[in-house]
Every structure is written in C-alpha cells, then in structure tokens.
Scaffold this motif. Structure first.
Motif, PDB file in Angstrom:
ATOM      1  N   VAL A 363      -3.074 -33.762  20.975  1.00  0.00           N
ATOM      2  CA  VAL A 363      -3.174 -32.673  20.062  1.00  0.00           C
ATOM      3  C   VAL A 363      -4.795 -32.559  20.315  1.00  0.00           C
ATOM      4  CG1 VAL A 363      -3.813 -32.291  17.608  1.00  0.00           C
ATOM      5  CG2 VAL A 363      -1.458 -33.144  18.308  1.00  0.00           C
ATOM      6  N   ILE A 364      -5.041 -31.176  20.442  1.00  0.00           N
ATOM      7  CA  ILE A 364      -6.559 -30.712  20.711  1.00  0.00           C
ATOM      8  C   ILE A 364      -6.792 -29.961  19.318  1.00  0.00           C
ATOM      9  CG2 ILE A 364      -8.141 -29.262  21.762  1.00  0.00           C
ATOM     10  CD1 ILE A 364      -6.796 -29.275  24.159  1.00  0.00           C
ATOM     11  N   ALA A 365      -7.843 -30.879  18.568  1.00  0.00           N
ATOM     12  CA  ALA A 365      -7.987 -30.258  17.259  1.00  0.00           C
ATOM     13  C   ALA A 365      -9.265 -29.409  17.530  1.00  0.00           C
ATOM     14  CB  ALA A 365      -8.447 -31.377  16.358  1.00  0.00           C
ATOM     15  N   SER A 366      -9.399 -28.065  17.288  1.00  0.00           N
ATOM     16  CA  SER A 366     -10.183 -27.053  17.588  1.00  0.00           C
ATOM     17  C   SER A 366     -10.957 -26.616  16.309  1.00  0.00           C
ATOM     18  CB  SER A 366      -9.755 -26.055  18.403  1.00  0.00           C
ATOM     19  OG  SER A 366     -10.592 -25.185  18.715  1.00  0.00           O
ATOM     20  N   ASP A 367     -12.125 -26.149  16.221  1.00  0.00           N
ATOM     21  CA  ASP A 367     -12.734 -25.642  15.095  1.00  0.00           C
ATOM     22  C   ASP A 367     -12.512 -24.092  15.336  1.00  0.00           C
ATOM     23  OD1 ASP A 367     -15.968 -25.288  16.492  1.00  0.00           O
ATOM     24  OD2 ASP A 367     -14.546 -26.804  17.386  1.00  0.00           O
ATOM     25  N   MET A 368     -12.231 -23.615  16.264  1.00  0.00           N
ATOM     26  CA  MET A 368     -11.979 -21.863  16.253  1.00  0.00           C
ATOM     27  C   MET A 368     -10.687 -21.695  17.150  1.00  0.00           C
ATOM     28  SD  MET A 368     -15.601 -20.169  16.703  1.00  0.00           S
ATOM     29  CE  MET A 368     -15.056 -18.818  15.772  1.00  0.00           C
ATOM     30  N   PRO A 369      -9.984 -20.754  16.750  1.00  0.00           N
ATOM     31  CA  PRO A 369      -8.711 -20.259  17.654  1.00  0.00           C
ATOM     32  C   PRO A 369      -8.986 -19.824  18.866  1.00  0.00           C
ATOM     33  CG  PRO A 369      -9.283 -18.630  15.928  1.00  0.00           C
ATOM     34  CD  PRO A 369     -10.176 -19.784  15.655  1.00  0.00           C
ATOM     35  N   ILE A 370      -8.038 -19.653  19.735  1.00  0.00           N
ATOM     36  CA  ILE A 370      -8.010 -19.051  21.329  1.00  0.00           C
ATOM     37  C   ILE A 370      -7.922 -17.689  21.313  1.00  0.00           C
ATOM     38  CG2 ILE A 370      -7.198 -19.277  23.212  1.00  0.00           C
ATOM     39  CD1 ILE A 370      -6.121 -22.305  22.524  1.00  0.00           C
ATOM     40  N   GLY A 371      -6.954 -16.996  20.724  1.00  0.00           N
ATOM     41  CA  GLY A 371      -6.705 -15.802  21.122  1.00  0.00           C
ATOM     42  C   GLY A 371      -6.863 -14.808  19.912  1.00  0.00           C
ATOM     43  N   MET A 372      -7.440 -15.359  18.583  1.00  0.00           N
ATOM     44  CA  MET A 372      -7.540 -14.436  17.673  1.00  0.00           C
ATOM     45  C   MET A 372      -9.111 -13.884  17.600  1.00  0.00           C
ATOM     46  SD  MET A 372      -5.977 -16.963  14.702  1.00  0.00           S
ATOM     47  CE  MET A 372      -5.615 -15.792  13.349  1.00  0.00           C
ATOM     48  N   ILE A 373      -9.221 -12.756  17.583  1.00  0.00           N
ATOM     49  CA  ILE A 373     -10.498 -12.202  17.763  1.00  0.00           C
ATOM     50  C   ILE A 373     -11.444 -12.336  16.304  1.00  0.00           C
ATOM     51  CG2 ILE A 373     -11.853  -9.885  18.078  1.00  0.00           C
ATOM     52  CD1 ILE A 373      -9.567  -8.791  19.838  1.00  0.00           C
ATOM     53  N   VAL A 374     -12.579 -13.070  16.713  1.00  0.00           N
ATOM     54  CA  VAL A 374     -13.584 -13.303  15.747  1.00  0.00           C
ATOM     55  C   VAL A 374     -14.801 -12.500  15.973  1.00  0.00           C
ATOM     56  CG1 VAL A 374     -14.580 -14.848  14.069  1.00  0.00           C
ATOM     57  CG2 VAL A 374     -12.386 -15.551  14.990  1.00  0.00           C
ATOM     58  N   TYR A 375     -15.193 -11.368  15.452  1.00  0.00           N
ATOM     59  CA  TYR A 375     -16.480 -10.686  15.471  1.00  0.00           C
ATOM     60  C   TYR A 375     -17.555 -11.555  15.051  1.00  0.00           C
ATOM     61  CZ  TYR A 375     -13.300  -6.802  17.057  1.00  0.00           C
ATOM     62  OH  TYR A 375     -12.310  -6.237  17.539  1.00  0.00           O
ATOM     63  N   ASP A 376     -18.886 -11.356  15.735  1.00  0.00           N
ATOM     64  CA  ASP A 376     -20.197 -11.670  15.200  1.00  0.00           C
ATOM     65  C   ASP A 376     -20.356 -10.723  14.056  1.00  0.00           C
ATOM     66  OD1 ASP A 376     -22.515 -12.971  14.407  1.00  0.00           O
ATOM     67  OD2 ASP A 376     -23.298 -13.001  16.361  1.00  0.00           O
ATOM     68  N   ASP A 377     -20.761  -9.560  14.744  1.00  0.00           N
ATOM     69  CA  ASP A 377     -20.993  -8.217  13.996  1.00  0.00           C
ATOM     70  C   ASP A 377     -19.628  -7.537  13.752  1.00  0.00           C
ATOM     71  OD1 ASP A 377     -21.932  -5.775  12.971  1.00  0.00           O
ATOM     72  OD2 ASP A 377     -23.380  -5.673  14.297  1.00  0.00           O
ATOM     73  N   TRP A 378     -19.015  -7.716  12.435  1.00  0.00           N
ATOM     74  CA  TRP A 378     -17.961  -7.059  11.938  1.00  0.00           C
ATOM     75  C   TRP A 378     -18.075  -5.600  11.708  1.00  0.00           C
ATOM     76  CZ3 TRP A 378     -12.957  -9.113  11.920  1.00  0.00           C
ATOM     77  CH2 TRP A 378     -13.003 -10.506  12.076  1.00  0.00           C
ATOM     78  N   LYS A 379     -19.149  -5.044  11.643  1.00  0.00           N
ATOM     79  CA  LYS A 379     -19.201  -3.923  11.355  1.00  0.00           C
ATOM     80  C   LYS A 379     -19.149  -2.779  12.810  1.00  0.00           C
ATOM     81  CE  LYS A 379     -22.339  -4.018   7.333  1.00  0.00           C
ATOM     82  NZ  LYS A 379     -23.624  -3.553   6.713  1.00  0.00           N
ATOM     83  N   THR A 380     -19.873  -3.280  13.450  1.00  0.00           N
ATOM     84  CA  THR A 380     -19.797  -2.368  14.946  1.00  0.00           C
ATOM     85  C   THR A 380     -18.902  -3.054  16.115  1.00  0.00           C
ATOM     86  OG1 THR A 380     -21.561  -4.065  16.139  1.00  0.00           O
ATOM     87  CG2 THR A 380     -22.351  -2.162  14.955  1.00  0.00           C
ATOM     88  N   LYS A 381     -18.301  -4.389  15.787  1.00  0.00           N
ATOM     89  CA  LYS A 381     -17.385  -5.009  16.539  1.00  0.00           C
ATOM     90  C   LYS A 381     -17.736  -4.960  17.903  1.00  0.00           C
ATOM     91  CE  LYS A 381     -13.361  -4.011  13.459  1.00  0.00           C
ATOM     92  NZ  LYS A 381     -11.939  -3.562  13.475  1.00  0.00           N
ATOM     93  N   SER A 382     -19.166  -5.383  18.180  1.00  0.00           N
ATOM     94  CA  SER A 382     -19.675  -5.130  19.574  1.00  0.00           C
ATOM     95  C   SER A 382     -20.208  -6.701  19.968  1.00  0.00           C
ATOM     96  CB  SER A 382     -20.707  -4.311  19.577  1.00  0.00           C
ATOM     97  OG  SER A 382     -21.928  -4.702  18.759  1.00  0.00           O
ATOM     98  N   THR A 383     -20.306  -7.497  19.174  1.00  0.00           N
ATOM     99  CA  THR A 383     -20.505  -9.056  19.613  1.00  0.00           C
ATOM    100  C   THR A 383     -19.530 -10.036  18.922  1.00  0.00           C
ATOM    101  OG1 THR A 383     -21.913  -9.167  17.562  1.00  0.00           O
ATOM    102  CG2 THR A 383     -23.156  -8.410  19.800  1.00  0.00           C
TER     103      THR A 383
END
Length: 527
Positions: A363-383
């Motif tokens: 079991v790999i316990a991960s603090d973030m998912p693999i294939g779900m997109i998480v933006y840094d800048d949710w307004k521009t979705k550029s980072t």
C-alpha cells in the motif's frame, strides 16, 4: 539468566529505543510511589497517542502543561498487573512540553496497554494523573487486518463546534476498531484561521472554539504547535488516539496552501515571515514534536518511511511536498530538477523498498492523488499543484510517475494499491493502461478519501495520461463548494485484509459510518 522478568514479561520486548526515547527501564513497583501535589502537579491536557507501529516497534506520545519527567508503564494486561516502567524524556518548553518514547522488541499479535504519567520537575513529589492508551502490534502470521485512512482536519474555517458534537467522524472511526489509521496529510490548517461564528446558507450558525493560535495564520513555532494542540482539544480526537495508532503524513496546509520549498509568499496575512522555507522548517519541527512519529537517525527530517505489518501488508508513506520543484506550467518534456515531485532520493528509496517487500499487499499512502488535476492557480488554470497536468503524453512531474510505474511492471511487483486524500471528496479509480496515453505499466487501483473535518469540494477533472477510470465518487452536487461538516459529506476509507483468502476489501464510508462503495481485490500470486 532467564529473559523473563519476575513480572512474567520478556525484558527484551520492552527496550527504549533512540535518543529521543532513551531512558531507564524498571520493573513495575520500583518506580517512585505515585503521589499528588497541588501547586506543581503537571496536567496532561492533550491525552496520549501511539504511532509508527511496525514489526516489534511503536512510538508513544504525550504532553504536559509544565516542566515534567515522562514515565510510561507498559503491559500486555489491561489492569497492568504485570508491567514494566520506562523513564521517558523530559517535557520542556523547548519541545512545547511534548515528549515521545520509542519502544522496541514488542511481541507480535498482541494488544499493548500503556500508561503515561508526568512527574513535576519543579516539585519532585508532585505527580499528574495517569492517562491510559493501547494499540495492537502487527501479526507474525497471516491474520485479519483492518485499517483506515483519510485526511484534512479543521480546514476551510470549520473547527471544533461542541454544540454539533465536535469532530464527530473520529468517534465513527473509533467504533470500527481498526488496527491503525493513516492520516494522509493536512493534519492541520496552519494557514486557515477560524472565526467564532459562521452563518450557514440555511441560517444556522456554526460556532467554533477559537484559540489565539487559531485566530491568525501560523508564523512562529509556537503558533504551529498551537494548531496541532487545537485538534487535540476535541474529545473525539483524544478518544480515537487513545485506542488507534496512526501513521501520519503531511501535505501543504501544515505550512501554507500549495507551498513549494523555494516559494516566497505575497500574502498580506503573513506580517512577520514570507519565506516558505523558514515557515516549513518551523512547521516540520512542530509536526515531529506533536505527533507520534519516529525520526530517521540518518535523516531526522525525513517524513517518508515504510511499515511492515505482518506477511500480508507493507505500507509505504510517501512525501510529495518536501522535495518538489516550483509549481508551474508542468509541461516539460524531459526530466530535470524542474520536474521533481517525489525527488530522486525518495524515488530510489521507494523502488528499493517495493522490490524488497515480501508482503502480499503493498500500500502506497500518498498525500496527493495521481490522475486528478489540482491547479495551483484555479482562476487561470495555468499552473499546477499536483503531477496531473491535462490529457496527453506524460510531461513535467508525471515523468517521475512514468519511471516508478515502469519499474513496478519490469520487476513484476504485484498487488500495489494507492490510498490518498487531499481533494476533499471520496472516489475510487482504476488506472487502465489500455485507456491511457502512457501504457507501459500494470493496472492498479487508487482510492481517495476525506475530508475528515473540513470543507467538502469536488469533483476534480481527470487527466487521461495514465488512464484513470472513475469507478465511484461522492461529492457536493450542483457546484457547491466548502460545505461544512454538518452537511454530512465527510469521508474515510476502511481496508480489511482477510487472513485466509488474503483478499483486500476497500470500503469508502461517510460521517456516520455508512458504506458508500466497496471493492474487493484478489491478490495476484507470482508463478
């Protein structure tokens, strides 16, 4: 000389380990007599906790409210009729009055009871009340195993509301009687101050307990410590910690939202410190002080680590935060320092540990998912904050995942399952190479849970690079965001491994413990 003490306990199974946990071992009854003073009597305001339980080892944690000496009684009997006493470290202001004791050489497949008490360093005759906890040690043979995972505690403005019952999901989880719990990160929200009252859309008022450390963003070491202490004010959390050992990870909110090591903040809330490197250093120290986590002697600040839990299970707790490059467009076509996410040292460690594992399930316990997109800048979705960066061939941080998944396939490492949190809703994913842009890997499952006690969001867009298929998801409807815990959309996951069939049953559950989705995985056996 017999290994059995006169109390009938194997001496070698109770040896204090590491410098942080070194101390005097004494047979029960030899420790100074329990006495009570009044003026200097130390308290234990945040209870006790155990963690990092692996084959033969565990870490015990507690804290005092004044300078005190830690003493711990350990027994295989709930009434402590046969026990030994270990002298732990001092609880001093320099550690926020917290103290930890590592114990080694524990017998497998046992329930261990421990009793923590503090002796005042200002009045040696004055003792605090003892606090009792327990945990199960990993089995030596194939046996049934139950554990839980989730993430995200006290986020988005939702703190301890005693009128609602506090952090109720912790009591729901306690009632499942798990062997251990994996907190996948966002254990605190150091960047999320609380208000005393929040008016909900239906007109009801959510009332938070607010402490000075939770009234502003955390900048000082004491403020980071205060965020961890805040969660321990909740009776449900303390009761859970008394009975369930944890494997704790961190993500971003232990420091500040979406942080990376080289970042310099441009946030007016941070009046005293803008360097994320310095903030994260303070956050890391508080994280180690306020959790039952064992430090590596070779690398004391390392959070990623492995746990062997009998022949059926190894858990690999990873760290996607500490070694990453800057958040950016995440579109590089070749690996470089700019595409680091796990970091080369951690990737090498994970490969070696997976290759060496003889457990049925990895079991790999991960603090973030693999294939779900998480933006840094949710307004521009550029980072991007995560590795996923949109459909297509692997780029940027995805290149490290390519390396890892290809290694797992080439070395025929079977039965790898990913568990994660972070996105504040629950889901089950199947990564199918036949539907992926990059196909040189074996199919695998990823299960997502959370939040435990925070705002609910979702769903996130999916990235087809590794072919994730959404088998199930539960999230707010109609584009609603930041729903309070009282909306009921708080989630945890439960894993049951059958000792005979070796099947793994994964169940996604909600605030009241209702089963939302179940997937039973049959292990592959190498020829």
């Amino acid at each position: 000389m017999s290994e059995q003490s006169k109390n009938g306990i194997n001496r070698r199974r109770f040896i204090a380990g590491s410098a942080a946990a070194s101390g005097t071992l004494m047979l029960g009854g030899i420790a100074p007599a329990f006495a009570r003073g009044d003026s200097k009597r130390p308290g234990t305001p945040y209870g006790v906790a155990s963690g990092d339980v692996t084959q033969g080892e565990a870490m015990l944690w507690s804290s005092s409210d004044a300078p005190a000496q830690m003493w711990v009684d350990i027994s295989y009997h709930q009434d402590f009729r046969k026990h030994i006493t270990l002298q732990g470290p001092n609880a001093l202001a320099e550690t926020g009055f917290s103290s930890k004791l590592a114990i080694n050489d524990l017998a497998p497949g046992q329930k261990v009871f421990y009793r923590v008490r503090y002796q005042s360093l200002e009045d040696w005759q004055s003792w605090g009340e003892p606090v009792v906890g327990s945990f199960n040690t990993p089995p030596a043979v194939a046996s049934n195993i139950r554990f839980l995972w989730s993430g995200d505690t006290a986020g988005q403005g939702w703190g301890i509301n005693e009128e609602w019952g506090g952090m109720r999901i912790y009591e729901t989880m306690r009632q499942t009687a798990p062997d251990f719990f994996i907190h996948c990160g966002d254990t605190i929200y150091a960047d999320g101050p609380l208000k005393e009252k929040v008016t909900l859309k239906n007109g009801e008022v959510w009332k938070n307990i607010v402490t000075p450390e939770k009234a502003k963003v955390a900048e000082t070491l004491q403020e980071f410590r205060g965020n961890f202490a805040y969660n321990l004010m909740d009776k449900n959390v303390r009761a859970f910690n008394n009975e369930v050992p944890m494997i704790v990870q961190w993500d971003d909110h232990e420091t500040v939202n979406n942080w990376y090591p080289a970042e310099v903040l441009n946030d007016e809330r941070y009046q005293n410190e803008q360097s994320v490197a310095l903030l994260s250093a303070r956050a890391r120290r508080a994280f180690f002080e306020m959790n039952p986590i064992r430090s590596s002697a070779a690398d004391p600040q390392r959070i990623y680590r492995k746990f062997h839990y009998g022949p059926l299970l190894d858990v690999f707790a990873i760290d996607m935060r500490s070694y990453r490059a800057d958040n950016g467009a995440n579109n590089q076509t070749e690996s470089s320092a700019d595409t680091a996410f796990f970091g080369s040292k951690q990737i090498l460690w994970l490969k070696q540990q997976l290759l060496a594992s003889k457990a049925t399930w990895k079991v790999i316990a991960s603090d973030m998912p693999i294939g779900m997109i998480v933006y840094d800048d949710w307004k521009t979705k550029s980072t991007f904050e995560n590795m996923a960066n949109g459909d297509g061939q692997p780029k940027g941080r995805e290149l490290e995942m390519v390396e890892l998944l290809r290694f797992i396939k080439q070395n025929k490492i079977e039965n790898v399952v990913w568990l994660t949190a972070d996105v504040h809703y629950t889901a089950a994913h199947y990564y199918d190479p036949n539907k992926a842009q990059f196909q040189d890997f074996e199919p695998f499952h990823e299960f997502v849970s959370g939040p435990l006690h925070a705002g609910t969001f979702g769903p996130n867009d999916m990235d087809n690079t590794f072919g994730p298929q959404v088998l199930f998801s539960k999230h707010p409807e109609g584009g609603q965001i930041n729903l309070p815990p009282s909306a009921g959309l708080q989630f945890f996951g439960q894993v049951d491994i059958d000792g005979e069939s070796e099947e793994m049953k994964v169940t996604l559950k909600d605030l009241v413990g209702s089963s939302l989705y179940t997937k039973t995985l049959t292990p592959k056996k190498s020829a």
